[in-house]
Motif scaffolding. Structure first.
Motif, short mmCIF file in Angstrom:
data_model
loop_
_atom_site.label_atom_id
_atom_site.label_comp_id
_atom_site.label_asym_id
_atom_site.label_seq_id
_atom_site.Cartn_x
_atom_site.Cartn_y
_atom_site.Cartn_z
N SER A 96 5.13 3.59 5.08
CA SER A 96 5.08 4.97 5.58
C SER A 96 6.47 5.58 5.73
O SER A 96 6.60 6.79 5.84
CB SER A 96 4.36 4.99 6.93
N ARG B 239 -1.03 10.58 0.73
CA ARG B 239 -0.42 9.37 1.26
C ARG B 239 -0.35 9.40 2.78
O ARG B 239 -0.48 8.36 3.44
CB ARG B 239 0.97 9.18 0.67
N GLN B 240 -0.13 10.58 3.36
CA GLN B 240 -0.11 10.70 4.82
C GLN B 240 -1.47 10.35 5.41
O GLN B 240 -1.56 9.62 6.41
CB GLN B 240 0.30 12.11 5.23
N ASN C 247 1.29 -1.08 5.09
CA ASN C 247 2.61 -0.74 5.60
C ASN C 247 3.32 -1.98 6.11
O ASN C 247 4.53 -2.16 5.88
CB ASN C 247 2.47 0.30 6.71
N ALA D 19 -2.02 6.60 5.01
CA ALA D 19 -1.21 5.79 5.91
C ALA D 19 -1.80 5.73 7.31
O ALA D 19 -1.54 4.77 8.05
CB ALA D 19 0.22 6.34 5.97
N GLY E 269 -4.10 1.56 5.29
CA GLY E 269 -2.73 2.03 5.14
C GLY E 269 -1.77 1.33 6.07
O GLY E 269 -0.64 1.00 5.70
N LYS E 270 -2.21 1.09 7.32
CA LYS E 270 -1.35 0.39 8.26
C LYS E 270 -1.13 -1.07 7.84
O LYS E 270 -0.03 -1.61 8.00
CB LYS E 270 -1.98 0.44 9.66
N ILE F 165 7.21 8.13 3.06
CA ILE F 165 6.31 9.28 2.96
C ILE F 165 6.99 10.49 3.58
O ILE F 165 7.29 10.51 4.77
CB ILE F 165 4.97 8.99 3.66
#
Length: 452
Positions: free
Chosen positions: A178, A272-273, A285, A276, A281-282, A181
């Motif tokens: 992230s 992507r936001q 990350n 994430a 996404g986490k 991003i």
């Protein structure tokens, strides 16, 4: 209890049949799912190459766990490797040349076969000469041998592997973390889209003025010669400056392209936001942070290996167990854990290598293929796949303990294995640094001129 040689052969043949069916299904359901034209012979070549490639990885795992007799493993090693080399060196390049020449309409049908043979012979000469700049085997070891073929395929295959590995080691943290991003507001997207629409409207207005001017100045077919001359020499009232309008349209079209690319980039950043913020996404990350550290460590190690001409003497498994025993004070059966950890490590490398290559080939195929060139591209992908997996065996040898790499050394003969590891480090370092530079330039927001 070990099986007889006949039973060993049956097991290998059944596994090859399973691999062949898997390659066939992947070909039909994944690669050619959007195409109705399918050549059965191309399917056979692709599936056979995949089956022979996977058989080598299977034999490596059999070597670690001690499955099948040693003589049987050695026989199937040489047989499978010989067949794969014939496919990669002789069969597939000939078919690629034949397919390319036969698609050229200017070449008569009677010249297709001779030209294909000539190009194929030139390819064989170039394939042999590729070993001149590198410390490969000499001619005294024999020309038509497995060692000579693998030594030259290894140069190309290791180069491809290093380029993909260097790109993946940098690109994966970039796409999953992230941190990279760029925050994008919805108001920024709407303003940019409004500017894009205004620019398109201005382009349409100016093109309409040019079209109206052409229509106004178009000579009448029934007009006399004197009238046509006067219409050209006399500039009508309110006539447009066509040259100036075209320059303005060209500048506006370039601006519209930049605005469109920026809007597309903003849309991707918004996606992507949102991604994430999800659980997946986490998770990625966290993995991205881990792989970013791995990337830095790998770049550092490759630099050290290149500067000091250093090649690891021990595999990672043995080195890790020795550290655990001597430095941490653990008591363990080194032979037992070395076998099982090697099995897991090699298994992970095999799975990730196969998955990563097939995904890369699929993306590459979708971007450049068409209904006419799809079969040629599949043959090229089969060629790359065979070289890639053949070279994987050379590099995977270093990840195995000494007692499990004996059969690979016997089959491949007197290859300079250290050269391929050093060559991999060089290409990996170049690929990783080049990817960092490219991603840095792409991560910078484009400077879009705000003047309209």
């Amino acid at each position: 209890m070990e099986l007889p040689v006949l039973g060993d052969t049956l097991i290998v043949l059944v596994s090859q049949l399973i691999f062949f069916i898997g390659g066939w299904v992947f070909f039909v359901k994944q690669l050619f799912r959007n195409y109705e034209i399918r050549h059965v012979f191309v399917q056979l070549i692709f599936s056979s190459t995949l089956a022979l490639s996977l058989t080598m990885f299977e034999l490596i795992i059999f070597e670690i766990i001690g499955f099948l007799e040693a003589s049987s493993r050695y026989f199937h090693w040489r047989l499978g490797l010989t067949l794969l080399l014939i496919m990669v060196i002789a069969v597939i390049p000939y078919l690629i040349a034949y397919s390319c020449i036969s698609n050229v309409r200017m070449v008569p049908a009677r010249w297709v076969q001779p030209l294909t043979t000539l190009i194929w012979l030139c390819y064989l000469y170039g394939f042999w000469r590729i070993g001149d700049p590198f410390p490969l085997l000499s001619v005294s070891r024999g020309i038509f041998t497995i060692e000579q073929a693998v030594s030259r395929i290894g140069v190309v295959g290791v180069t491809v592997m290093a380029i993909l590995s260097g790109f993946g080691a940098v690109n994966y943290p970039y796409t999953s973390m992230s941190y990279f991003i760029r925050p994008v507001l919805q108001s920024d997207v709407l303003n940019l889209e409004r500017r894009l629409l205004q620019t398109i409207d201005m382009i349409l207005v100016k093109k309409k003025r040019i079209a109206l001017d052409r229509r106004r100045n178009k000579p009448n077919q029934k007009q006399s010669i004197w009238g046509m001359i006067s219409s050209v020499t006399q500039r009508p009232v309110g006539a447009e400056n066509i040259g100036q309008l075209r320059l303005e349209i060209s500048a506006l079209e370039e601006l519209s392209r930049q605005l469109f690319l920026e809007a597309h980039s903003m849309k991707n950043m918004q996606e992507r936001q949102r991604w994430a913020g999800t659980l997946q996404g986490k998770y990625f990350n966290v993995l991205g942070h881990f792989f970013s550290l791995y990337c830095l460590w790998k770049i550092f190690i490759c630099t050290i290996n290149i500067i000091f001409d250093r090649v690891g003497k021990k595999d990672p498994v043995t080195r890790g167990i020795e550290i655990a025993v001597h430095w941490c004070g653990f008591e363990m059966d080194i032979a037992f854990w070395s076998q099982h950890v090697s099995f897991l490590l090699v298994g992970c490398i095999v799975v990730t290598s196969i998955r990563g290559l097939l995904l890369t080939l699929t993306k590459f195929f979708y971007k450049i293929s068409s209904s006419k060139s799809s079969n040629i591209i599949v043959l090229v992908l089969a060629q790359i796949m065979g070289m890639y997996f053949c070279s994987s065996v050379l590099l995977m040898r270093m990840n195995m303990p000494a007692e499990y790499r004996v059969i690979i050394t016997e089959v491949l003969g007197g290859l300079h294995f250290n050269f391929y590891h050093r060559w991999f480090d060089v290409i990996f370092l170049v690929s990783a640094l080049a990817t960092i530079v490219v991603l840095y330039l792409l991560h910078k927001p484009p400077n879009v001129d705000s003047s309209m």
